[in-house]
Design a protein around this motif. Structure first.
Motif, mmCIF file in Angstrom:
data_model
loop_
_atom_site.group_PDB
_atom_site.id
_atom_site.type_symbol
_atom_site.label_atom_id
_atom_site.label_comp_id
_atom_site.label_asym_id
_atom_site.label_seq_id
_atom_site.Cartn_x
_atom_site.Cartn_y
_atom_site.Cartn_z
ATOM 1 N N ASN A 19 -9.376 4.261 -11.340
ATOM 2 C CA ASN A 19 -7.975 3.834 -11.259
ATOM 3 C C ASN A 19 -7.632 3.280 -9.881
ATOM 4 N N THR A 20 -8.181 3.915 -8.835
ATOM 5 C CA THR A 20 -7.932 3.396 -7.490
ATOM 6 C C THR A 20 -8.610 2.047 -7.311
ATOM 7 N N ALA A 21 -9.816 1.910 -7.851
ATOM 8 C CA ALA A 21 -10.485 0.609 -7.798
ATOM 9 C C ALA A 21 -9.631 -0.452 -8.482
ATOM 10 N N ALA A 22 -8.997 -0.084 -9.594
ATOM 11 C CA ALA A 22 -8.124 -1.032 -10.298
ATOM 12 C C ALA A 22 -6.887 -1.361 -9.465
ATOM 13 N N SER A 23 -6.359 -0.367 -8.733
ATOM 14 C CA SER A 23 -5.205 -0.620 -7.867
ATOM 15 C C SER A 23 -5.581 -1.582 -6.744
ATOM 16 N N LEU A 24 -6.773 -1.418 -6.195
ATOM 17 C CA LEU A 24 -7.243 -2.333 -5.159
ATOM 18 C C LEU A 24 -7.474 -3.730 -5.735
ATOM 19 N N ALA A 25 -7.982 -3.782 -6.961
ATOM 20 C CA ALA A 25 -8.175 -5.081 -7.614
ATOM 21 C C ALA A 25 -6.841 -5.800 -7.788
ATOM 22 N N ARG A 26 -5.793 -5.036 -8.027
ATOM 23 C CA ARG A 26 -4.464 -5.647 -8.175
ATOM 24 C C ARG A 26 -4.035 -6.299 -6.861
ATOM 25 N N ALA A 57 -2.973 -11.627 -4.059
ATOM 26 C CA ALA A 57 -3.302 -12.680 -3.096
ATOM 27 C C ALA A 57 -3.873 -13.912 -3.783
ATOM 28 N N HIS A 58 -4.637 -13.685 -4.844
ATOM 29 C CA HIS A 58 -5.373 -14.778 -5.481
ATOM 30 C C HIS A 58 -4.468 -15.701 -6.296
ATOM 31 N N ARG A 72 2.731 -9.684 9.280
ATOM 32 C CA ARG A 72 3.407 -8.448 8.872
ATOM 33 C C ARG A 72 4.009 -8.567 7.470
ATOM 34 N N GLU A 73 4.555 -9.727 7.156
ATOM 35 C CA GLU A 73 5.107 -9.919 5.813
ATOM 36 C C GLU A 73 4.015 -9.795 4.758
ATOM 37 N N ALA A 74 2.809 -10.252 5.093
ATOM 38 C CA ALA A 74 1.677 -10.073 4.172
ATOM 39 C C ALA A 74 1.302 -8.607 4.070
ATOM 40 N N TYR A 75 1.235 -7.929 5.195
ATOM 41 C CA TYR A 75 0.956 -6.486 5.178
ATOM 42 C C TYR A 75 1.959 -5.750 4.282
ATOM 43 N N LYS A 76 3.215 -6.164 4.363
ATOM 44 C CA LYS A 76 4.277 -5.449 3.642
ATOM 45 C C LYS A 76 4.112 -5.588 2.137
ATOM 46 N N VAL A 77 3.707 -6.746 1.686
ATOM 47 C CA VAL A 77 3.523 -6.944 0.242
ATOM 48 C C VAL A 77 2.464 -5.981 -0.293
ATOM 49 N N TRP A 78 1.338 -5.909 0.391
ATOM 50 C CA TRP A 78 0.279 -5.007 -0.075
ATOM 51 C C TRP A 78 0.683 -3.547 0.080
ATOM 52 N N ALA A 79 1.377 -3.211 1.147
ATOM 53 C CA ALA A 79 1.800 -1.822 1.333
ATOM 54 C C ALA A 79 2.744 -1.384 0.218
ATOM 55 N N GLU A 80 3.655 -2.264 -0.173
ATOM 56 C CA GLU A 80 4.601 -1.913 -1.230
ATOM 57 C C GLU A 80 3.907 -1.750 -2.575
ATOM 58 N N ALA A 81 2.776 -2.423 -2.771
ATOM 59 C CA ALA A 81 2.066 -2.320 -4.052
ATOM 60 C C ALA A 81 1.517 -0.922 -4.289
ATOM 61 N N SER A 82 1.282 -0.159 -3.223
ATOM 62 C CA SER A 82 0.817 1.228 -3.373
ATOM 63 C C SER A 82 1.819 2.209 -2.796
ATOM 64 N N PHE A 83 3.030 1.727 -2.493
ATOM 65 C CA PHE A 83 4.099 2.556 -1.939
ATOM 66 C C PHE A 83 3.691 3.218 -0.619
ATOM 67 N N GLY A 84 2.740 2.571 0.067
ATOM 68 C CA GLY A 84 2.275 3.069 1.358
ATOM 69 C C GLY A 84 1.167 4.099 1.289
ATOM 70 N N PHE A 85 0.685 4.428 0.091
ATOM 71 C CA PHE A 85 -0.296 5.505 -0.043
ATOM 72 C C PHE A 85 -1.741 5.029 0.022
ATOM 73 N N LEU A 142 0.767 -14.025 1.242
ATOM 74 C CA LEU A 142 -0.450 -13.284 1.531
ATOM 75 C C LEU A 142 -1.576 -14.144 2.085
ATOM 76 N N THR A 143 -1.528 -15.429 1.863
ATOM 77 C CA THR A 143 -2.652 -16.276 2.247
ATOM 78 C C THR A 143 -2.200 -17.458 3.083
ATOM 79 N N GLN A 144 -3.163 -18.013 3.800
ATOM 80 C CA GLN A 144 -2.953 -19.228 4.587
ATOM 81 C C GLN A 144 -4.243 -20.033 4.545
ATOM 82 N N GLY A 145 -4.186 -21.222 4.005
ATOM 83 C CA GLY A 145 -5.391 -22.031 3.889
ATOM 84 C C GLY A 145 -6.457 -21.405 3.009
ATOM 85 N N GLY A 146 -6.026 -20.680 1.997
ATOM 86 C CA GLY A 146 -6.965 -20.057 1.074
ATOM 87 C C GLY A 146 -7.601 -18.786 1.582
#
Length: 483
Positions: A36-43, A48-49, A79-92, A57-61
Motif C-alpha cells: 500500500n505504501t508502494a502504491a502511495s509512492l506510485a501516486r 508529477a507525470h 517549495r510549491e512542488a514539495y507542498k503538493v507531494w507532502a499534502e498527498a500523504s498529509f505529511g506522513f 511539480l516539474t520543469q522541463g520534464g
C-alpha cells in the motif's frame, strides 16, 4: 522525463534483498507489509507525470526538486512542488523522492568540494545528480552509524566491520563491508547513497566514504523494522499506517563492490562531512522537511478541529483557545519555510545558485523537534477518552447484533456513529498508535540529536551579531551614567 506510477512500481521488482520477520520479501509491490505504501509512492509519481499538478511539480520534464535554484522565485517554486507531494500523504511520508533529490542538486551546485588530494569525486557527484534527474529515480540514503558503542570512534569498535568501511581496493572500484542504520524508505528506493553526516576523526579514514549504488546491488541487505502497514486491519481502521508507512531498514553490506564512478568521497574525513554541510545539500534537506512538517501540522490541526466539532465542544472558550494555539503552531512552521526562502544565500558567489538561509534553516530543526510532541499533547487533550473507546474494527458497525449498539452509543449530536468512529480512528492512528509513536520519535530526531543541532546553532546561528548588538549598548555608557 518523469515516470508514471506503474513504471516506478516496475522498477522495484528487481530482486532486491529485503528481510522482514525472518522472511526474504520477494516483491515489495505485492507484499502486505509494503504494497500500500508502494502504491502511495506510485501516486506521487503519477501526480508529477500526468495530472493537474504536473506544471507545479516539474520543469522541463524533470521534477523541480532536482533543479539547482538560481533565485528566490526558484526556491518558492520548489517549495510549491514539495507542498503538493507532502499534502498527498498529509505529511506522513517524510523521505519521499524529492528529499534526496534536493540534496543531489546541492552536490551539483558545488561539485569542486568533492575534489580532494586522494580522490576526485566531482564527476561522480555530477553524474549522480544527472542520473537521478534524467531517470526520475527514487534516491534514498543511510548516513547513521549503528548505535553499538557511542563512546568510541568507528575504527575503535570491538569488531572492525560494525560500521561500514572500505576493506579493499580493486582496479575498477572499492569493496565495502559493515552496516548503516535508519534507512528510511530504503526498501522503496532505486538508489541508496551511503555516507556519514557526522564529523569523523582522522583515524576513521576507512569509514570516510560516500557512494551511491542501486538498491539491488549484490551483497546489500536491508533488514526492515516492524511493518505498521502489515499490522493494519484495514484503511478504515488504520487510515494512515495502512498507506503511509515508509518503513526504516538496517543496511548491511557484505563485501559489496562499488565502481569508482559511483564513489563521491573516498577516505577523506573533511569531504565526507563537508559534502552535506558545506554544499547546499543539508539546507535543501531542511527546505523539503520544513515544508512537509508545516503540512503535517496543518493536517493534525485539522483533525483536532474536526474532533472538537464532533464532540460539540468547538465553541467552548478553552477549546477555542487550544485550537488557536494549534493554528499558531501551523503559522510558526509556515513562517520558518518562508523566512528561510526570503533569507536565501548565494552559493559559491552565485555560481552555484542560491540556497535557503542557513540560520533560519538550522533554527527550524530546533523548532520542529520541540514543537511536534507539544502539539500532539495538546491535540490529545482535545480528543479525550473518545479515541480509546472505539470498536475493534469497522466490522462491528456492519454486524447485525453489535452494529445497532455501536451506532446508538458511539455518536454525538450531528455526528452519526460511522462518521464519528471513522474520525476517531484517524485521530488514534495519528496520535496514539505504534505508527504515531514512531512519528513522534522520528520528528524529535529527524535532524539528529538535540545536543548536535543545538550546538551547531550556537556555532552558526548568528551569535556574533547578537553579541555585537549587546556590546554596542554596553559601549554606549560608562560610570558617568551612575551620577
Amino acid at each position: 522525463m518523469t515516470r508514471s506510477g506503474q513504471e516506478y512500481l516496475a522498477s522495484l521488482r528487481d530482486g532486491r534483498e529485503i528481510w522482514l520477520d525472518g522472511e526474504r520479501v520477494a516483491d515489495v509491490t505485492a507484499h502486505p507489509a509494503f504494497r500500500n505504501t508502494a502504491a502511495s509512492l506510485a501516486r506521487l509519481y503519477d501526480l508529477a507525470h500526468d495530472s493537474a499538478h504536473t506544471p507545479v511539480l516539474t520543469q522541463g520534464g524533470v521534477h523541480r526538486a532536482f533543479a539547482v535554484p538560481r533565485s528566490h522565485q526558484d526556491l518558492v517554486a520548489r517549495r510549491e512542488a514539495y507542498k503538493v507531494w507532502a499534502e498527498a500523504s498529509f505529511g506522513f511520508l517524510g523521505r519521499t523522492p524529492d528529499c534526496m533529490a534536493g540534496a543531489a542538486a546541492g552536490f551539483a551546485a558545488l561539485p569542486q568540494l568533492f575534489r580532494t588530494g586522494g580522490h576526485d569525486g566531482s564527476a561522480a557527484a555530477l553524474a549522480y545528480h544527472r542520473r537521478l534527474a534524467e531517470g526520475d529515480l527514487y534516491p534514498v540514503f543511510t548516513l547513521t552509524n549503528p548505535q553499538i558503542d557511542r563512546t568510541r570512534a568507528a575504527s575503535e569498535q570491538e569488531e572492525d566491520d560494525l560500521v561500514l568501511r572500505v576493506v579493499a581496493e580493486k582496479d575498477g572500484g572499492i569493496v565495502v563491508r559493515g552496516a548503516k542504520m535508519t534507512g528510511t524508505a530504503a526498501v522503496f528506493g532505486n538508489e541508496v547513497i551511503v555516507g556519514t553526516i557526522e564529523p569523523l576523526p582522522a583515524q576513521d579514514a576507512d569509514h570516510a566514504v560516500c557512494f551511491s549504488v542501486p538498491v539491488d546491488t549484490p551483497g546489500l541487505k536491508f533488514v526492515s523494522r516492524t511493518s505498521y502497514e502489515g499490522r493494519a486491519r484495514s484503511v478504515f481502521d488504520n487510515p494512515l499506517s495502512s498507506r503511509f508507512d515508509e518503513n526504516d531498514a538496517l543496511l548491511v553490506a557484505d563485501d559489496v563492490f562499488v565502481p569508482w564512478e559511483r564513489v563521491l568521497v573516498y577516505r577523506n574525513t573533511d569531504a565526507a562531512f563537508g559534502m552535506w554541510w558545506r554544499t547546499p545539500a543539508y539546507l535543501n534537506f531542511v527546505h523539503q522537511a520544513a515544508t512537509r512538517f508545516w503540512t503535517k501540522l496543518e493536517f493534525l490541526t485539522g483533525v483536532a478541529i474536526l474532533v472538537t466539532r464532533a464532540n460539540n465542544t468547538h465553541d467552548l472558550p478553552p477549546v477555542t483557545q487550544a485550537v488557536g494555539r494549534l493554528l499558531g503552531h501551523v503559522a510558526q512552521a509556515k513562517a520558518f519555510v518562508l523566512a528561510a526562502e526570503a533569507s536565501y544565500e548565494e552559493v559559491d558567489g552565485g555560481r552555484g545558485g542560491v540556497a535557503p538561509g542557513r540560520d533560519i534553516s538550522y533554527a527550524q530543526r530546533i523548532m520542529a523537534g520541540e514543537l511536534y510532541p507539544r502539539a500532539l499533547q495538546e491535540i490529545k487533550l482535545l480528543t479525550g477518552g473518545g479515541i480509546i473507546q472505539l470498536p475493534a474494527s469497522g466490522q462491528d458497525l456492519l454486524h447485525p447484533e453489535i452494529g445497532p449498539l455501536v451506532r446508538k452509543y458511539i455518536r454525538s449530536p450531528g455526528t452519526p456513529a460511522e462518521e464519528r468512529v471513522k474520525l476517531l480512528k484517524l485521530a488514534w492512528d495519528a496520535l496514539g498508535s505504534e505508527f504515531a509513536s514512531r512519528h513522534e520519535q522520528y520528528e524529535r530526531f529527524y535532524h539528529g540529536a538535540p545536543h548536535v543541532y543545538l550546538t551547531q546553532q550556537a556555532w552558526e546561528g548568528g551569535a556574533d551579531a547578537c553579541e555585537a548588538l549587546a556590546r554596542t549598548c554596553l559601549d554606549g555608557y560608562g560610570l558617568e551614567g551612575a551620577r
